[in-house]
Each structure stands twice: as structure tokens, then as C-alpha cells.
Design an enzyme around this catalytic site. Structure first.
Site, PDB file in Angstrom:
ATOM      1  N   ASP A 125      20.573 -23.460  24.130  1.00 35.88           N
ATOM      2  CA  ASP A 125      20.235 -24.460  25.146  1.00 35.88           C
ATOM      3  C   ASP A 125      18.826 -24.204  25.668  1.00 35.88           C
ATOM      4  OD1 ASP A 125      22.805 -25.388  24.875  1.00 35.88           O
ATOM      5  OD2 ASP A 125      23.563 -24.276  26.618  1.00 35.88           O
TER       6      ASP A 125
HETATM    7  N1  URA Z   1      26.600 -21.239  24.442  1.00 31.63           N
HETATM    8  C1  URA Z   1      26.010 -21.965  25.417  1.00 31.63           C
HETATM    9  O1  URA Z   1      26.654 -22.446  26.317  1.00 31.63           O
HETATM   10  N2  URA Z   1      24.679 -22.132  25.354  1.00 31.63           N
HETATM   11  C2  URA Z   1      23.905 -21.590  24.393  1.00 31.63           C
HETATM   12  O2  URA Z   1      22.689 -21.771  24.416  1.00 31.63           O
HETATM   13  C3  URA Z   1      24.536 -20.842  23.396  1.00 31.63           C
HETATM   14  C4  URA Z   1      25.889 -20.670  23.432  1.00 31.63           C
END
Ligand code: URA
Length: 238
Positions: free
Chosen positions: A103
């Protein structure tokens, strides 16, 4: 592959610049000067020299980045900076892409490569490649959460997650944990904690298969994988 494309890919300039390099007679194959930019060469077999220097051709690049927050795991984006924007031009030439997504606000281990086959293997759900995250959680993480994650939790869309290993590092109003999951659903770690009534306030990926984030890399920095690390990635379960 055309000689002008090969040289441009290897960082000898634009196609136009490479054309002039060829015209000047600075490039040869097996000792014979090549002037025509359309000449087809086999970079794996032919000995190509530029200014008398042997060209060390390679097809793939493998980069380990400590992704900073605020950039997106994509090669292009209309609004945000991407992880590719953080690369040096000589690495961008290889056209690497991120293997899987973190993310925008997530930090940590991100592999970038142009090796589609390896990327596919690492992302294939069948391979169940483990990924370990460090997270700070708002709320008290308990042994019950550990048991729930071990069994699998139901996410907001009804999907039940595969068994995941939750390691509680500290527990209080804010807790610190490590979580290992073997799948990669959208926002998976955040949604798993939501499923047990808690919120992720900081998330960082530490490992992918047997590959570990180099602690020497500051956020936003990257480096090439070593040969040993590449082997670890190629055999993620061992
Ligand atoms: N899980 C999440 O919620 N975000 C990420 O970036 C990776 C795994």
C-alpha cells in the site's frame, strides 16, 4: 535483437545517439565493425565491443528496495510518485516492475525486476510464499487473536484467510507484532486486524520467502540482489 536496441537498452544513449556511435565505427562484433543499426545480433553468443570494451550483456535486473511511505507500487501513476521514480536511469532502462503491491503507506521490502517468470512464481497463490510484516496495532493484541489468525479470519468480503502466524512482540494500548501470511489479498494485513476489531497504524514488510530486507537500506534506498539472495528467491520454500 537489433544492435541499436541492445545498445540503447544497455545505456549507450538514445536510438539516435546509438546510431551515430555505430556510424563512427565504435562498435564491433567478433572483431568486425558494425555500422548498420538494423543489424541483428545475439547478445548471448556474439562478442560485442564498444570503444574496444567488451559489452557485458544481461537480460534481467533484480532490485531490493526499502519502500518509503507515500509512493505507490506501480510503474506509472497519474497522481502519485511510484517506486520506479526512485530508481536511477541505468536501472529504469531494464524496465523493472514491482513484484506484488505494498500500500502507499506501507514500508519495507519490495522486489523490482523485469523477470516476469520469477515474479509469477513468487506471486502464484499455489506457491504459498510466506511474507512477514512488522506492524504497530492500535489496541491490545491477544493470544485469542493469535488463535484466530492461526485458524483463519473472515474478511469484510467473506473470504476466510489461510492460516497465518502471529507473533506478539509487545501488547498494550498499542501493540507491536510480526505476522506471516502466505497469500496477498488486497490490504490483507489491515483487513485481518479489522476482522478482530483492531487497526494497523504502521506496516512494514520484512521478508518475502527466504529473502530478508537488508537492514542497512534506509527507506527509499535500493540495491541489486546478491547471487545468494537470488537463489533464496528461486527456492522460496526451502
Ligand atoms: N497488507 C496490507 O494491508 N497492506 C500492505 O501493503 C501489505 C499487506
Amino acid at each position: 535483437m537489433r544492435i541499436d536496441k541492445l545498445l540503447a537498452n544497455m545505456g549507450y544513449g538514445s536510438r539516435k545517439e546509438v546510431k551515430s556511435l555505430l556510424k563512427k565505427g565504435s562498435v564491433n562484433r567478433d572483431g568486425v565493425v558494425i555500422k548498420d543499426p538494423k543489424t541483428h545480433v545475439d547478445p548471448n553468443k556474439d562478442v560485442i565491443s564498444v570503444f574496444g570494451q567488451k559489452l557485458e550483456y544481461r537480460e534481467f535486473v533484480y532490485l531490493m528496495m526499502n519502500k518509503p511511505p507515500g509512493v505507490v507500487s506501480a510503474t506509472e501513476d497519474q497522481r502519485d510518485d511510484t517506486v520506479v521514480d526512485l530508481l536511477e536511469p541505468e536501472d529504469i532502462l531494464f524496465e523493472p516492475f514491482p513484484v506484488g503491491r505494498l500500500d502507499k503507506d506501507t514500508e519495507g521490502l519490495l522486489l523490482l525486476t523485469n523477470d516476469g517468470k520469477l515474479a509469477h512464481q513468487l506471486l502464484s497463490p499455489k506457491k504459498e510464499v510466506g511474507k512477514t510484516y512488522f506492524a504497530v496495532i492500535q489496541g491490545t493484541v491477544t493470544e485469542d487473536d493469535q488463535k484466530m489468525f492461526e485458524k483463519g479470519v473472515r474478511l469484510d468480503d467473506g473470504y476466510v484467510t489461510k492460516p497465518a502466524k502471529l507473533n506478539i512482540l509487545s501488547s498494550g494500548n498499542e501493540s507491536e507484532i510480526e505476522l506471516t501470511i502466505t497469500e496477498g489479498k488486497f490490504h490483507q494485513v489491515k483487513r485481518m486486524f479489522e476482522a478482530v476489531g483492531k487497526r494497523v497504524i504502521y506496516l512494514k514488510r520484512l521478508t518475502m520467502g527466504r529473502l530478508e530486507l537488508d537492514k542497512e537500506l534506509n527507506t527509499g534506498e535500493y540495491r541489486e540482489l546478491t547471487e545468494e539472495e537470488l537463489q533464496l528467491l528461486r527456492n522460496p520454500q526451502k
